[in-house]
Design a protein around this motif. Sequence first.
Motif, PDB file in Angstrom:
ATOM      1  N   TRP A 250     119.242  79.320   4.897  1.00  9.92           N
ATOM      2  CA  TRP A 250     119.957  78.122   4.455  1.00  9.92           C
ATOM      3  C   TRP A 250     119.525  76.901   5.265  1.00  9.92           C
ATOM      4  CZ3 TRP A 250     122.284  75.471   0.983  1.00  9.92           C
ATOM      5  CH2 TRP A 250     123.142  74.417   1.321  1.00  9.92           C
ATOM      6  N   HIS A 251     119.398  77.061   6.587  1.00  5.97           N
ATOM      7  CA  HIS A 251     118.955  75.957   7.444  1.00  5.97           C
ATOM      8  C   HIS A 251     117.517  75.569   7.116  1.00  5.97           C
ATOM      9  CE1 HIS A 251     122.463  75.502   9.974  1.00  5.97           C
ATOM     10  NE2 HIS A 251     122.509  76.809  10.189  1.00  5.97           N
ATOM     11  N   LEU A 252     116.678  76.564   6.818  1.00  8.20           N
ATOM     12  CA  LEU A 252     115.292  76.278   6.448  1.00  8.20           C
ATOM     13  C   LEU A 252     115.237  75.445   5.174  1.00  8.20           C
ATOM     14  CD1 LEU A 252     112.183  76.869   6.789  1.00  8.20           C
ATOM     15  CD2 LEU A 252     112.550  78.791   5.218  1.00  8.20           C
ATOM     16  N   CYS A 253     116.041  75.817   4.184  1.00  5.34           N
ATOM     17  CA  CYS A 253     116.065  75.078   2.916  1.00  5.34           C
ATOM     18  C   CYS A 253     116.536  73.643   3.120  1.00  5.34           C
ATOM     19  CB  CYS A 253     116.965  75.791   1.903  1.00  5.34           C
ATOM     20  SG  CYS A 253     116.333  77.388   1.352  1.00  5.34           S
ATOM     21  N   ARG A 254     117.540  73.461   3.955  1.00  7.78           N
ATOM     22  CA  ARG A 254     118.053  72.119   4.219  1.00  7.78           C
ATOM     23  C   ARG A 254     117.000  71.242   4.889  1.00  7.78           C
ATOM     24  NH1 ARG A 254     123.766  71.967   7.126  1.00  7.78           N
ATOM     25  NH2 ARG A 254     123.274  69.754   6.870  1.00  7.78           N
ATOM     26  N   GLU A 255     116.211  71.843   5.784  1.00 11.52           N
ATOM     27  CA  GLU A 255     115.187  71.085   6.499  1.00 11.52           C
ATOM     28  C   GLU A 255     113.958  70.826   5.631  1.00 11.52           C
ATOM     29  OE1 GLU A 255     114.327  73.529   9.827  1.00 11.52           O
ATOM     30  OE2 GLU A 255     116.175  73.042  10.920  1.00 11.52           O
ATOM     31  N   ALA A 256     113.619  71.791   4.773  1.00 11.68           N
ATOM     32  CA  ALA A 256     112.335  71.743   4.076  1.00 11.68           C
ATOM     33  C   ALA A 256     112.389  71.009   2.734  1.00 11.68           C
ATOM     34  CB  ALA A 256     111.817  73.170   3.849  1.00 11.68           C
ATOM     35  N   ILE A 257     113.456  71.198   1.977  1.00 14.23           N
ATOM     36  CA  ILE A 257     113.490  70.692   0.602  1.00 14.23           C
ATOM     37  C   ILE A 257     113.851  69.208   0.579  1.00 14.23           C
ATOM     38  CG2 ILE A 257     114.603  70.905  -1.648  1.00 14.23           C
ATOM     39  CD1 ILE A 257     115.015  73.873  -1.031  1.00 14.23           C
ATOM     40  N   THR A 258     112.937  68.410   0.016  1.00 14.30           N
ATOM     41  CA  THR A 258     113.147  66.965  -0.112  1.00 14.30           C
ATOM     42  C   THR A 258     113.608  66.667  -1.538  1.00 14.30           C
ATOM     43  OG1 THR A 258     111.343  66.615   1.464  1.00 14.30           O
ATOM     44  CG2 THR A 258     112.080  64.713   0.207  1.00 14.30           C
ATOM     45  N   VAL A 259     114.891  66.397  -1.678  1.00 11.21           N
ATOM     46  CA  VAL A 259     115.475  66.153  -2.996  1.00 11.21           C
ATOM     47  C   VAL A 259     114.836  64.929  -3.649  1.00 11.21           C
ATOM     48  CG1 VAL A 259     117.616  65.628  -4.231  1.00 11.21           C
ATOM     49  CG2 VAL A 259     117.635  67.240  -2.325  1.00 11.21           C
ATOM     50  N   LYS A 260     114.469  63.939  -2.845  1.00 12.04           N
ATOM     51  CA  LYS A 260     113.868  62.711  -3.364  1.00 12.04           C
ATOM     52  C   LYS A 260     112.595  63.017  -4.157  1.00 12.04           C
ATOM     53  CE  LYS A 260     111.856  58.361  -1.701  1.00 12.04           C
ATOM     54  NZ  LYS A 260     111.537  57.573  -0.485  1.00 12.04           N
ATOM     55  N   THR A 261     111.785  63.933  -3.657  1.00 17.63           N
ATOM     56  CA  THR A 261     110.541  64.296  -4.339  1.00 17.63           C
ATOM     57  C   THR A 261     110.832  64.997  -5.657  1.00 17.63           C
ATOM     58  OG1 THR A 261     109.393  64.512  -2.219  1.00 17.63           O
ATOM     59  CG2 THR A 261     108.377  65.588  -4.129  1.00 17.63           C
ATOM     60  N   LEU A 262     111.833  65.875  -5.664  1.00 26.14           N
ATOM     61  CA  LEU A 262     112.190  66.594  -6.881  1.00 26.14           C
ATOM     62  C   LEU A 262     112.735  65.635  -7.943  1.00 26.14           C
ATOM     63  CD1 LEU A 262     113.901  69.757  -5.311  1.00 26.14           C
ATOM     64  CD2 LEU A 262     111.526  69.482  -6.058  1.00 26.14           C
ATOM     65  N   VAL A 263     113.537  64.657  -7.517  1.00 26.69           N
ATOM     66  CA  VAL A 263     114.059  63.659  -8.452  1.00 26.69           C
ATOM     67  C   VAL A 263     112.920  62.828  -9.024  1.00 26.69           C
ATOM     68  CG1 VAL A 263     115.484  61.566  -8.637  1.00 26.69           C
ATOM     69  CG2 VAL A 263     116.332  63.556  -7.373  1.00 26.69           C
ATOM     70  N   LEU A 264     111.930  62.520  -8.178  1.00 28.44           N
ATOM     71  CA  LEU A 264     110.769  61.755  -8.628  1.00 28.44           C
ATOM     72  C   LEU A 264     110.052  62.472  -9.777  1.00 28.44           C
ATOM     73  CD1 LEU A 264     108.120  60.137  -6.286  1.00 28.44           C
ATOM     74  CD2 LEU A 264     107.403  61.559  -8.188  1.00 28.44           C
ATOM     75  N   VAL A 265     109.788  63.764  -9.587  1.00 25.20           N
ATOM     76  CA  VAL A 265     109.077  64.539 -10.602  1.00 25.20           C
ATOM     77  C   VAL A 265     109.918  64.655 -11.872  1.00 25.20           C
ATOM     78  CG1 VAL A 265     108.144  66.817 -11.156  1.00 25.20           C
ATOM     79  CG2 VAL A 265     107.715  65.807  -8.921  1.00 25.20           C
ATOM     80  N   TRP A 266     111.212  64.894 -11.708  1.00 22.10           N
ATOM     81  CA  TRP A 266     112.108  64.969 -12.866  1.00 22.10           C
ATOM     82  C   TRP A 266     112.113  63.632 -13.628  1.00 22.10           C
ATOM     83  CZ3 TRP A 266     117.047  62.415 -13.355  1.00 22.10           C
ATOM     84  CH2 TRP A 266     117.750  62.782 -14.508  1.00 22.10           C
ATOM     85  N   GLY A 267     112.130  62.506 -12.897  1.00 20.25           N
ATOM     86  CA  GLY A 267     112.110  61.196 -13.530  1.00 20.25           C
ATOM     87  C   GLY A 267     110.838  60.972 -14.336  1.00 20.25           C
ATOM     88  N   ILE A 268     109.714  61.455 -13.839  1.00 18.88           N
ATOM     89  CA  ILE A 268     108.447  61.336 -14.561  1.00 18.88           C
ATOM     90  C   ILE A 268     108.494  62.128 -15.867  1.00 18.88           C
ATOM     91  CG2 ILE A 268     106.005  62.031 -14.503  1.00 18.88           C
ATOM     92  CD1 ILE A 268     106.014  61.257 -11.535  1.00 18.88           C
ATOM     93  N   MET A 269     109.048  63.335 -15.813  1.00 21.99           N
ATOM     94  CA  MET A 269     109.127  64.166 -17.016  1.00 21.99           C
ATOM     95  C   MET A 269     110.083  63.563 -18.043  1.00 21.99           C
ATOM     96  SD  MET A 269     106.889  66.385 -16.277  1.00 21.99           S
ATOM     97  CE  MET A 269     107.015  67.705 -17.485  1.00 21.99           C
TER      98      MET A 269
END
Length: 394
Positions: A250-269
């Motif tokens: 859980w701590h690894l996911c919190r540190e590693a996953i950048t929600v901003k990048t995922l939103v960017l890709v979703w916005g492009i689609m």
Amino acid sequence: MVFILIMVLLMRRAPLGPVMLGGSVLLAILYRTSPGAFLGMVWRATQNPATIELLAILTSIMLLEHLLGKEGYLEKMLKGLRGLFQDRRVIMALIPAFIGLMPSAGGAIFSAPLVGQAAASGGIAAEEKSFVNYYYRHIWEYFLPLYPGVLLASRLSGLPLPHLITALAPYGLLVVLLGLPILWRLPPLKEEEEGPGERLIRAKEFFTGTLPILVVLALSLIAQIEVGLAVGTVVAVLLIRHRYNPSKLWHLCREAITVKTLVLVWGIMVFKQVLVDTKAVESLPPLLGRLPVPGFLVFGFLSFLVGMLTGLMAAFVGITFPLITASMGDQLGLPLVVFVFIAGFTGTMLSPLHLCLVLTVDFFKADVRKVFRLLVGPEIALMTIALLGYLFRI
């Protein structure tokens, strides 16, 4: 109008994800789309298997990148490099190249201190160190499926990922070769010679450090396994190997996953879906046919312009590729996709807004104008080769 608005907002450093969503809303308004119909477009883009797969791949890559740094794989890779090669010019180029195997935003800042160490006491100018660190960091980004731009280009163009990688890979090699004249004019520096036993230890460290990435590449490129599954498999093995319990994961996911990048890709689609559903680009093919300039040059210029104005790979792919796909339809082929991709990438490499360039120049306290002078030659040569490749269908 939408394209100009997107460019203005991005030049003002507005986040790409919200900008793309704003462009989608404006398109819907201009084409008199009802709120319900617009939400339907957003839903279709969100539940599209291509969108879900792309987001899953990016999440897995973020976890892999963080794991490699956290568990010491990156450190072993770098130690191995410095022990295996004596010519510091080679080491200077290899350090950013191998760190570039992981798609970190602004990742050039990680390699800059190491490049500085390799060039210490060598009479190498700050601008030359900046060029090597910035230029050689991006050789993989032209074709490596760990990078969002390559994945997006495949998804948005509809071309199979292995075919696109095969066509783009030679350009990664060309980038290496085109940078050699500048690299070899630097004063040669030699590392201290190590004995056979120490070199063997360094070789083992290098192999151990790069093994997870090599496995991903082998699974995706040789075994033809989907990139998401290949990365996910390696991440799962590493989690088991390093005994990650649920809390640690859980701590690894919190540190590693950048929600901003995922939103960017979703916005492009979403933007792509709205372009298609509103039929906003139906007038483009006849318009391009009436222009006195060939369509491929128009697309290449747009891609270059977006890349240069934003400094973002995802921007030129996400903005120009839906336009090209909708305009060309069945006539869209691999040569055109490759040319437009290289044109956009050249724009990002020459962009003063490119985060890696900004961080590198700031770290070495270099004159950015002199760095650009070093970059222009290799980049123009690469663009010329891409243009000839399209014209002669090489």
